[in-house]
Each structure stands twice: as structure tokens, then as C-alpha cells.
Write a protein that holds these residues in place. Sequence first.
Motif, PDB file in Angstrom:
ATOM      1  N   SER A  80     -10.794   7.813   4.524  1.00  0.00           N
ATOM      2  CA  SER A  80     -11.527   6.789   5.267  1.00  0.00           C
ATOM      3  C   SER A  80     -10.654   5.589   5.621  1.00  0.00           C
ATOM      4  CB  SER A  80     -12.744   6.324   4.462  1.00  0.00           C
ATOM      5  OG  SER A  80     -12.336   5.698   3.268  1.00  0.00           O
ATOM      6  N   GLY A  81      -9.390   5.611   5.225  1.00  0.00           N
ATOM      7  CA  GLY A  81      -8.459   4.558   5.595  1.00  0.00           C
ATOM      8  C   GLY A  81      -8.347   3.401   4.622  1.00  0.00           C
ATOM      9  N   THR A  82      -8.992   3.516   3.468  1.00  0.00           N
ATOM     10  CA  THR A  82      -8.873   2.447   2.477  1.00  0.00           C
ATOM     11  C   THR A  82      -7.710   2.755   1.530  1.00  0.00           C
ATOM     12  OG1 THR A  82     -10.473   3.520   1.027  1.00  0.00           O
ATOM     13  CG2 THR A  82     -11.326   1.878   2.541  1.00  0.00           C
ATOM     14  N   ILE A  83      -7.116   1.716   1.012  1.00  0.00           N
ATOM     15  CA  ILE A  83      -5.963   1.862   0.124  1.00  0.00           C
ATOM     16  C   ILE A  83      -6.445   2.352  -1.232  1.00  0.00           C
ATOM     17  CG2 ILE A  83      -4.081   0.644  -0.999  1.00  0.00           C
ATOM     18  CD1 ILE A  83      -4.304  -1.399   1.356  1.00  0.00           C
ATOM     19  N   ASP A  84      -5.861   3.449  -1.719  1.00  0.00           N
ATOM     20  CA  ASP A  84      -6.245   3.939  -3.044  1.00  0.00           C
ATOM     21  C   ASP A  84      -5.076   3.947  -4.028  1.00  0.00           C
ATOM     22  OD1 ASP A  84      -4.917   6.093  -1.952  1.00  0.00           O
ATOM     23  OD2 ASP A  84      -6.486   7.542  -2.383  1.00  0.00           O
TER      24      ASP A  84
ATOM     25  N   TYR B 183      -3.274   6.004   1.370  1.00  0.00           N
ATOM     26  CA  TYR B 183      -4.591   5.740   1.943  1.00  0.00           C
ATOM     27  C   TYR B 183      -5.439   6.993   1.821  1.00  0.00           C
ATOM     28  CZ  TYR B 183      -2.270   1.774   4.141  1.00  0.00           C
ATOM     29  OH  TYR B 183      -1.563   0.625   4.362  1.00  0.00           O
ATOM     30  N   ASN B 184      -6.736   6.818   1.582  1.00  0.00           N
ATOM     31  CA  ASN B 184      -7.614   7.984   1.529  1.00  0.00           C
ATOM     32  C   ASN B 184      -8.081   8.337   2.938  1.00  0.00           C
ATOM     33  OD1 ASN B 184      -9.638   6.153   2.099  1.00  0.00           O
ATOM     34  ND2 ASN B 184     -10.516   6.192   0.055  1.00  0.00           N
TER      35      ASN B 184
ATOM     36  N   PRO C  19       0.838  -1.203   0.000  1.00  0.00           N
ATOM     37  CA  PRO C  19       0.000   0.000   0.000  1.00  0.00           C
ATOM     38  C   PRO C  19       0.874   1.253   0.000  1.00  0.00           C
ATOM     39  CG  PRO C  19      -0.660  -1.513   1.743  1.00  0.00           C
ATOM     40  CD  PRO C  19       0.600  -2.042   1.168  1.00  0.00           C
TER      41      PRO C  19
ATOM     42  N   TRP D 210      -1.421   1.388  -4.907  1.00  0.00           N
ATOM     43  CA  TRP D 210      -0.446   0.354  -4.597  1.00  0.00           C
ATOM     44  C   TRP D 210       0.858   0.715  -5.279  1.00  0.00           C
ATOM     45  CZ3 TRP D 210      -1.311  -3.777  -1.394  1.00  0.00           C
ATOM     46  CH2 TRP D 210      -2.625  -3.970  -1.001  1.00  0.00           C
TER      47      TRP D 210
END
Length: 61
Positions: free
Chosen positions: A30-34, A27-28, A24, A36
Motif C-alpha cells: 500500500s506504499g507505507t514504510i514498514d 515499503y509494503n 525508509p 527503516w
Amino acid sequence: MPHFAVGKRDISDAELGEIDGQVPAHYNASGTIDRWGSKRESLILLALGWIIYLRKVYFNY
């Protein structure tokens, strides 16, 4: 020598061989991977940190 560069090098040396090819990289909110990236990106960041540090110390910029 800056402490962050020493710590980053220790982490890179110890874990670079153990992690997958993709890690990763961003991260955005909200904590999700955006994004790689390659595991080699950590070494590029380490080199960039050293270049900035040495430039500040030896050339007084």
C-alpha cells in the motif's frame, strides 16, 4: 561499468551527508514504510553490486 552502479554512487556521494540517520528501507504493497534502515545501507548495496559485476566480468560466472 554498469550504469546503475554509476548512478547509485553519484546519488550516494551527493546526498549521504544531507539525509537523516534513518531512511525508509522497505515499503509494503500500500506504499507505507514498514522498515527503516541506516543511510549506510545504500553503500552496502553499492558494494554488493560492484562485487557481482566484477565477478561476472572477470570470472565469467
